[in-house]
Design an enzyme around this catalytic site. Structure first.
Site, PDB file in Angstrom:
ATOM      1  N   HIS A  29       9.613  25.147 -38.746  1.00 10.20           N
ATOM      2  CA  HIS A  29       8.467  26.016 -38.492  1.00 10.20           C
ATOM      3  C   HIS A  29       8.104  26.671 -39.812  1.00 10.20           C
ATOM      4  O   HIS A  29       8.635  26.341 -40.855  1.00 10.20           O
ATOM      5  CB  HIS A  29       8.847  27.122 -37.498  1.00 10.20           C
ATOM      6  CG  HIS A  29       9.313  26.633 -36.172  1.00 10.20           C
ATOM      7  ND1 HIS A  29       8.455  26.220 -35.187  1.00 10.20           N
ATOM      8  CD2 HIS A  29      10.559  26.516 -35.642  1.00 10.20           C
ATOM      9  CE1 HIS A  29       9.156  25.891 -34.101  1.00 10.20           C
ATOM     10  NE2 HIS A  29      10.431  26.049 -34.361  1.00 10.20           N
ATOM     11  N   CYS A  52      10.054  20.803 -33.838  1.00 10.83           N
ATOM     12  CA  CYS A  52      11.102  21.400 -33.004  1.00 10.83           C
ATOM     13  C   CYS A  52      11.056  20.943 -31.529  1.00 10.83           C
ATOM     14  O   CYS A  52      11.500  19.860 -31.220  1.00 10.83           O
ATOM     15  CB  CYS A  52      11.044  22.916 -33.132  1.00 10.83           C
ATOM     16  SG  CYS A  52      12.583  23.705 -32.680  1.00 10.83           S
TER      17      CYS A  52
HETATM   18  N1  GLN Z   1      13.863  25.093 -27.005  1.00 11.55           N
HETATM   19  C1  GLN Z   1      14.303  24.272 -28.081  1.00 11.55           C
HETATM   20  C2  GLN Z   1      15.622  24.725 -28.685  1.00 11.55           C
HETATM   21  O1  GLN Z   1      15.958  25.878 -28.630  1.00 11.55           O
HETATM   22  C3  GLN Z   1      13.232  24.191 -29.152  1.00 11.55           C
HETATM   23  C4  GLN Z   1      13.057  25.483 -29.893  1.00 11.55           C
HETATM   24  C5  GLN Z   1      11.872  25.496 -30.813  1.00 11.55           C
HETATM   25  O2  GLN Z   1      10.916  24.753 -30.607  1.00 11.55           O
HETATM   26  N2  GLN Z   1      11.896  26.359 -31.798  1.00 11.55           N
HETATM   27  O3  GLN Z   1      16.326  23.924 -29.253  1.00 11.55           O
END
Ligand code: GLN
Length: 263
Positions: free
Chosen positions: A206, A108
């Site tokens: 995740h 992510c």
């Molecule tokens: N901040 C990033 C987004 O919202 C990554 C989010 C995350 O790592 N879950 O796209």
């Protein structure tokens, strides 16, 4: 090398075969259970008869001398901004390790920063280190929920996504997989999820990802062991084999439950 142990073998059971794993920015980039990926690699390495050495790397830390694998997690936009300066100081090192086929898993927020750039919803542009030919733009609507995708190499990959960034692949960039069902994946539009280059996997998954996807764990471990020792050769006594089988059975149950849950 212990000749009595047979040509090509690195040594008898119990002899130390370290694998050095870097956990990238766990203080700021580690959400929705991403630390579970580090724990999974550590456990499986041990059960295969390797000696895991986990190096947590946060801003300002010295970079470890030996690196056989790199694991990076997700983070809030603010966490991504926080690490940005330090990350660029390590960019050349990381790119060299990628080119040298070090296996990496970037989830992510770190996946986005391994791309070309991430423009957040408030218009802040965070440059990435360009390992993946992908770029990301923040959108109002977050993409949240369980996710199943298919990959020819890994079969069904099961996890959980939560991001505002929509990621687009440049022409010719290989995705990790294709989304099935209601998942959104890279951008909710083209059915792709994640990206691959060398031995690096970038993904929105995740979950944690690795406990539920042993095939990906074993890909990373085999690549690391082969690169360092010339082969991936488990040294397992019966107890370790049984433990691994038990873990894989638990993973199979977790996969069934997660795949059956609606978003
Ligand atoms: N901040 C990033 C987004 O919202 C990554 C989010 C995350 O790592 N879950 O796209």
């Amino acid at each position: 090398m212990d000749e009595a142990n047979g040509a090509g073998q690195a040594g008898p059971l119990g002899q130390s075969r370290p694998i050095d794993v870097v956990s990238l920015y766990p203080k700021d980039m580690n959400i929705y259970g991403d630390w579970g990926n580090v724990l999974t690699i550590r456990r499986r390495l041990k059960l295969y008869g390797y000696e895991p050495r986990i190096h947590t790397y946060n801003q300002g830390d010295p970079w470890p001398e030996q690196v056989d694998m790199v694991l990076g997690g997700g983070g809030q936009d603010s966490g991504q901004e926080k690490i940005s300066d330090d990350f660029f100081k390590r960019a050349d090192t990381l790119r060299a390790l990628v080119a040298d086929d070090v296996p990496m898993l970037m989830i992510c927020g770190m996946y986005q920063l391994f791309g070309e750039y991430f423009e957040t919803i408030d218009g802040t542009r965070l440059d990435g280190i360009g390992v993946f030919g992908v770029y990301t733009e923040g959108r109002e609507q977050r993409m949240i929920g369980n996710l199943v995708e298919h990959s020819d190499q890994f079969g069904d990959i099961i996890g959980y996504e939560n991001h505002s960034g929509q990621t687009f692949l440049r022409d010719g960039v290989e995705p990790l997989g294709h989304v099935e069902g209601e998942g959104r994946g890279n951008n909710g539009e083209d059915g792709t999820e994640g990206a691959r280059v060398h031995n690096v996997i970038g993904t929105y998954m995740h979950g944690s990802l690795l406990p539920k996807n042993p095939k990906i764990s074993d890909f990373l471990i085999a690549a690391a062991a082969t690169r360092r020792y010339g082969e991936f050769r488990p040294w397992q006594e019966e107890g370790q084999k049984a433990e691994l089988a038990r873990i894989d059975e638990t993973a199979a149950n977790a996969r069934r439950v997660a795949a059956s849950r609606p978003r």
